[in-house]
Design a protein around this motif. Structure first.
Motif, PDB file in Angstrom:
ATOM      1  N   ILE A  98       0.832  -1.201   0.000  1.00 15.78           N
ATOM      2  CA  ILE A  98       0.000   0.000   0.000  1.00 15.78           C
ATOM      3  C   ILE A  98       0.866   1.250   0.000  1.00 15.78           C
ATOM      4  CG2 ILE A  98      -1.710   1.321   1.300  1.00 15.78           C
ATOM      5  CD1 ILE A  98      -2.851  -1.291   2.309  1.00 15.78           C
ATOM      6  N   LEU A  99       1.894   1.264   0.836  1.00 16.66           N
ATOM      7  CA  LEU A  99       2.802   2.412   0.899  1.00 16.66           C
ATOM      8  C   LEU A  99       3.513   2.603  -0.434  1.00 16.66           C
ATOM      9  CD1 LEU A  99       4.073   4.640   2.567  1.00 16.66           C
ATOM     10  CD2 LEU A  99       5.780   3.007   3.371  1.00 16.66           C
ATOM     11  N   GLU A 100       3.916   1.484  -1.052  1.00 18.71           N
ATOM     12  CA  GLU A 100       4.586   1.555  -2.348  1.00 18.71           C
ATOM     13  C   GLU A 100       3.675   2.173  -3.404  1.00 18.71           C
ATOM     14  OE1 GLU A 100       6.156  -1.607  -5.745  1.00 18.71           O
ATOM     15  OE2 GLU A 100       6.041  -2.233  -3.645  1.00 18.71           O
ATOM     16  N   LEU A 101       2.383   1.760  -3.409  1.00 18.66           N
ATOM     17  CA  LEU A 101       1.438   2.312  -4.368  1.00 18.66           C
ATOM     18  C   LEU A 101       1.156   3.787  -4.098  1.00 18.66           C
ATOM     19  CD1 LEU A 101      -1.155  -0.600  -4.770  1.00 18.66           C
ATOM     20  CD2 LEU A 101       0.593   0.138  -6.396  1.00 18.66           C
ATOM     21  N   ARG A 102       1.094   4.172  -2.812  1.00 20.26           N
ATOM     22  CA  ARG A 102       0.875   5.581  -2.480  1.00 20.26           C
ATOM     23  C   ARG A 102       2.032   6.445  -3.000  1.00 20.26           C
ATOM     24  NH1 ARG A 102      -2.963   7.224   1.015  1.00 20.26           N
ATOM     25  NH2 ARG A 102      -4.274   5.627   1.973  1.00 20.26           N
ATOM     26  N   GLU A 103       3.259   5.958  -2.822  1.00 17.96           N
ATOM     27  CA  GLU A 103       4.407   6.711  -3.311  1.00 17.96           C
ATOM     28  C   GLU A 103       4.403   6.775  -4.837  1.00 17.96           C
ATOM     29  OE1 GLU A 103       7.644   4.629  -1.558  1.00 17.96           O
ATOM     30  OE2 GLU A 103       7.444   5.590   0.406  1.00 17.96           O
ATOM     31  N   LYS A 104       4.023   5.656  -5.461  1.00 24.19           N
ATOM     32  CA  LYS A 104       3.948   5.625  -6.919  1.00 24.19           C
ATOM     33  C   LYS A 104       2.890   6.598  -7.430  1.00 24.19           C
ATOM     34  CE  LYS A 104       3.372   2.445 -10.822  1.00 24.19           C
ATOM     35  NZ  LYS A 104       3.114   1.030 -11.214  1.00 24.19           N
ATOM     36  N   ARG A 105       1.738   6.658  -6.734  1.00 29.23           N
ATOM     37  CA  ARG A 105       0.682   7.567  -7.134  1.00 29.23           C
ATOM     38  C   ARG A 105       1.131   9.023  -6.993  1.00 29.23           C
ATOM     39  NH1 ARG A 105      -5.202   8.621  -4.410  1.00 29.23           N
ATOM     40  NH2 ARG A 105      -3.874   8.850  -2.584  1.00 29.23           N
ATOM     41  N   ALA A 106       1.826   9.317  -5.886  1.00 26.52           N
ATOM     42  CA  ALA A 106       2.307  10.679  -5.670  1.00 26.52           C
ATOM     43  C   ALA A 106       3.275  11.102  -6.776  1.00 26.52           C
ATOM     44  CB  ALA A 106       2.980  10.795  -4.303  1.00 26.52           C
ATOM     45  N   LYS A 107       4.165  10.181  -7.175  1.00 27.49           N
ATOM     46  CA  LYS A 107       5.111  10.493  -8.243  1.00 27.49           C
ATOM     47  C   LYS A 107       4.380  10.675  -9.573  1.00 27.49           C
ATOM     48  CE  LYS A 107       9.031   8.076  -6.110  1.00 27.49           C
ATOM     49  NZ  LYS A 107       9.966   6.932  -6.218  1.00 27.49           N
ATOM     50  N   ALA A 108       3.372   9.808  -9.822  1.00 25.97           N
ATOM     51  CA  ALA A 108       2.603   9.927 -11.062  1.00 25.97           C
ATOM     52  C   ALA A 108       1.859  11.249 -11.118  1.00 25.97           C
ATOM     53  CB  ALA A 108       1.630   8.755 -11.185  1.00 25.97           C
ATOM     54  N   TRP A 109       1.351  11.691  -9.970  1.00 29.36           N
ATOM     55  CA  TRP A 109       0.629  12.959  -9.934  1.00 29.36           C
ATOM     56  C   TRP A 109       1.568  14.143 -10.166  1.00 29.36           C
ATOM     57  CZ3 TRP A 109      -3.509  15.252 -10.943  1.00 29.36           C
ATOM     58  CH2 TRP A 109      -3.856  16.479 -10.397  1.00 29.36           C
ATOM     59  N   GLU A 110       2.767  14.083  -9.581  1.00 28.39           N
ATOM     60  CA  GLU A 110       3.744  15.148  -9.805  1.00 28.39           C
ATOM     61  C   GLU A 110       4.133  15.216 -11.272  1.00 28.39           C
ATOM     62  OE1 GLU A 110       4.829  17.485  -7.798  1.00 28.39           O
ATOM     63  OE2 GLU A 110       3.506  16.726  -6.223  1.00 28.39           O
ATOM     64  N   ALA A 111       4.286  14.023 -11.904  1.00 34.11           N
ATOM     65  CA  ALA A 111       4.634  13.998 -13.324  1.00 34.11           C
ATOM     66  C   ALA A 111       3.501  14.578 -14.171  1.00 34.11           C
ATOM     67  CB  ALA A 111       4.935  12.561 -13.753  1.00 34.11           C
ATOM     68  N   ALA A 112       2.251  14.272 -13.791  1.00 39.11           N
ATOM     69  CA  ALA A 112       1.098  14.794 -14.526  1.00 39.11           C
ATOM     70  C   ALA A 112       1.018  16.317 -14.401  1.00 39.11           C
ATOM     71  CB  ALA A 112      -0.187  14.149 -14.020  1.00 39.11           C
ATOM     72  N   LYS A 113       1.304  16.840 -13.222  1.00 37.37           N
ATOM     73  CA  LYS A 113       1.258  18.298 -13.020  1.00 37.37           C
ATOM     74  C   LYS A 113       2.344  18.995 -13.838  1.00 37.37           C
ATOM     75  CE  LYS A 113       1.464  18.164  -8.501  1.00 37.37           C
ATOM     76  NZ  LYS A 113       1.475  18.615  -7.088  1.00 37.37           N
ATOM     77  N   LYS A 114       3.559  18.405 -13.842  1.00 39.17           N
ATOM     78  CA  LYS A 114       4.649  19.007 -14.615  1.00 39.17           C
ATOM     79  C   LYS A 114       4.326  18.979 -16.111  1.00 39.17           C
ATOM     80  CE  LYS A 114       8.291  17.917 -11.274  1.00 39.17           C
ATOM     81  NZ  LYS A 114       9.517  17.127 -11.014  1.00 39.17           N
ATOM     82  N   PHE A 115       3.733  17.865 -16.549  1.00 40.58           N
ATOM     83  CA  PHE A 115       3.355  17.763 -17.954  1.00 40.58           C
ATOM     84  C   PHE A 115       2.323  18.834 -18.312  1.00 40.58           C
ATOM     85  CE2 PHE A 115       0.535  16.163 -21.276  1.00 40.58           C
ATOM     86  CZ  PHE A 115       1.445  15.812 -22.271  1.00 40.58           C
ATOM     87  N   LEU A 116       1.336  19.005 -17.432  1.00 39.58           N
ATOM     88  CA  LEU A 116       0.282  19.987 -17.674  1.00 39.58           C
ATOM     89  C   LEU A 116       0.855  21.394 -17.740  1.00 39.58           C
ATOM     90  CD1 LEU A 116      -2.817  20.208 -18.001  1.00 39.58           C
ATOM     91  CD2 LEU A 116      -2.954  20.555 -15.535  1.00 39.58           C
ATOM     92  N   ASP A 117       1.794  21.685 -16.846  1.00 36.38           N
ATOM     93  CA  ASP A 117       2.396  23.019 -16.820  1.00 36.38           C
ATOM     94  C   ASP A 117       3.250  23.274 -18.067  1.00 36.38           C
ATOM     95  OD1 ASP A 117       1.211  23.478 -14.415  1.00 36.38           O
ATOM     96  OD2 ASP A 117       2.966  22.903 -13.226  1.00 36.38           O
ATOM     97  N   SER A 118       3.946  22.247 -18.506  1.00 36.12           N
ATOM     98  CA  SER A 118       4.879  22.428 -19.620  1.00 36.12           C
ATOM     99  C   SER A 118       4.178  22.486 -20.976  1.00 36.12           C
ATOM    100  CB  SER A 118       5.916  21.300 -19.623  1.00 36.12           C
ATOM    101  OG  SER A 118       5.280  20.043 -19.855  1.00 36.12           O
ATOM    102  N   LYS A 119       2.987  21.893 -21.064  1.00 33.85           N
ATOM    103  CA  LYS A 119       2.312  21.790 -22.356  1.00 33.85           C
ATOM    104  C   LYS A 119       1.245  22.867 -22.573  1.00 33.85           C
ATOM    105  CE  LYS A 119       4.587  18.175 -23.735  1.00 33.85           C
ATOM    106  NZ  LYS A 119       5.498  18.244 -24.893  1.00 33.85           N
ATOM    107  N   ARG A 120       0.941  23.647 -21.573  1.00 36.56           N
ATOM    108  CA  ARG A 120      -0.051  24.697 -21.751  1.00 36.56           C
ATOM    109  C   ARG A 120       0.475  25.765 -22.711  1.00 36.56           C
ATOM    110  NH1 ARG A 120      -2.009  24.546 -15.958  1.00 36.56           N
ATOM    111  NH2 ARG A 120      -4.192  23.919 -16.076  1.00 36.56           N
TER     112      ARG A 120
END
Length: 404
Positions: free
Chosen positions: A4-26
């Motif tokens: 569960i902890l591993e998935l939570r960390e993976k989700r947090a990293k995926a969300w950070e990557a999604a935010k950076k992608f959104l910021d860079s592509k606008r």
């Protein structure tokens, strides 16, 4: 737990990557191209899917913990004419539980009358034993997120009248030897009754006679699903006519904390709703909204450029919006003109009154021609927001006013 902890960390990293992608592509206009939108939605879907898997694993861990609890208990029964004694933990004894379910399985099984400790209702149904009632309530809580947030009380008969402070008095500055000013509190009263919600299940004779078939688990789960779903709908959007008054109802529900300036939700709207609630209630406040609204909020940033939705990376800590937990329900309207799409507040001020005892009956003859037996379940319940200022809602600007 490590998974569960591993998935939570993976989700947090995926969300950070999604935010950076959104910021860079606008683009300069703040919008994404069709290709970039598809890529972002794929990344966002991964975050959502990881969240659902985390919830599944947490439920699995909770079930494992429950099943690993000790099964033996100290002897509590009194010696009597039963060779093995008879344990009684509430209204129902072991003998009553057995005969109750035997009566539900087999027609003309009347031994339950000799074991009954409470009595029969006026229409011939048996009052449900404690053990089954607890199972049903647990099913309601699993199906209905609102019960876990509200205050649940038990009533026995008649309306339950709840005193409420309508306005408070205040102190005043006075001169030496001056008269003390009168300033009394004023009180009101909210009355909670009991509306009836009911359902019926038909079971074939073959299933009833099959010893492998778990009648108790099937009926408990199905009744819980049906009644819990109908309850949650009423607790959100019920109009108080033959059903509880919902938190989003125009009369008797929560008051509007903010009305959006456009047809879309902005960060300023969310912040205005947050601060429309008085500070004492914000300490225990949570958000209630639809899944589609959560999706829209995930793209919003505060004035410092931080996303207002934050995934949890710690077990037992929910995802947050502006550092407050949120819950979703399909009965909260989606973003549309004139709709109340979010509620924020301390929902313990919404009281749910359960009338004591749930009726459970078996119909032997009604469906005999088709080889089936009917089971009826009903519950009497009411719900109202006791203190209107404890919850605020967000209303989307109506289309009529948007043209003005």
């Amino acid at each position: 737990m490590s998974r569960i902890l591993e998935l939570r960390e993976k989700r947090a990293k995926a969300w950070e990557a999604a935010k950076k992608f959104l910021d860079s592509k606008r683009g300069e206009d703040g919008l994404l191209s069709a290709e970039d939108t598809a890529a972002y939605e794929k990344m966002e879907k991964e975050v959502v899917d990881l969240g659902k898997e985390i919830e599944r694993l947490e439920r699995q861990a909770a079930i494992d913990a429950e099943l690993n609890k000790p099964t033996s208990e100290p002897i509590t029964n009194k010696p009597n004419n039963h060779p093995d004694g008879e344990e009684k933990t509430g209204r129902a004894t072991d003998n009553y539980r057995r005969t109750f379910w035997n009566a539900m399985r087999r027609k003309n099984f009347f031994d339950v009358e000799n074991a009954l400790q409470v009595g029969t209702d006026s229409e011939g149904g048996y009052l449900v034993p404690d053990e089954f009632e607890h199972t049903l309530v647990e099913a309601l809580e699993e199906e209905n997120c609102f019960r876990g947030l509200a205050t649940v009380i038990q009533t026995s008969s008649g309306d339950r009248k709840i005193p409420v402070v309508a306005s408070k008095g205040e102190a005043s500055w006075i001169d030496e030897e001056g008269a003390y000013p009168e300033s009394d509190d004023s009180f009101g009263q909210v009355s909670i009754g009991a509306f009836k919600v009911a359902t019926m299940i038909k079971v074939s004779d073959e299933l009833l006679n099959d010893n492998v078939f778990n009648l108790e688990a099937y009926i408990s789960k199905e009744f819980g699903r049906r009644i819990g779903t109908k309850e949650e709908e009423a607790f959100f959007i019920g109009d108080g006519k033959g059903k509880p008054t919902g938190i989003l109802n125009a009369t008797g529900g929560a008051s509007d904390g903010v009305t959006t300036a456009t047809a879309n939700i902005t960060f300023d709207d969310v912040m205005d709703l947050f601060y429309s609630l008085k500070a004492p209630y914000r300490k225990k406040a949570v958000w209630l909204l639809n899944d589609t609204t959560v999706k829209a909020l995930r793209k919003l940033k505060d004035n410092n450029g931080n996303y207002i939705w934050q995934p949890s990376v710690q077990a037992g800590v929910p995802d947050m919006i502006l550092n407050r937990p949120y819950h979703t329900s399909s009965y909260v309207p989606e973003v549309a003109a004139g709709s109340k799409v979010m509620a924020f507040g301390d929902f313990s001020y919404y009281w749910i009154a359960d009338r004591q005892g749930r009726s459970f009956k078996r119909l032997n003859e009604l469906f005999a021609a088709t080889g089936q037996v009917g089971f009826l379940a009903s519950q009497r319940v009411d719900g109202k927001l006791i203190l209107a200022e404890a919850v605020k809602t967000m209303k989307v600007k109506s289309s009529a006013s948007s043209g003005s």
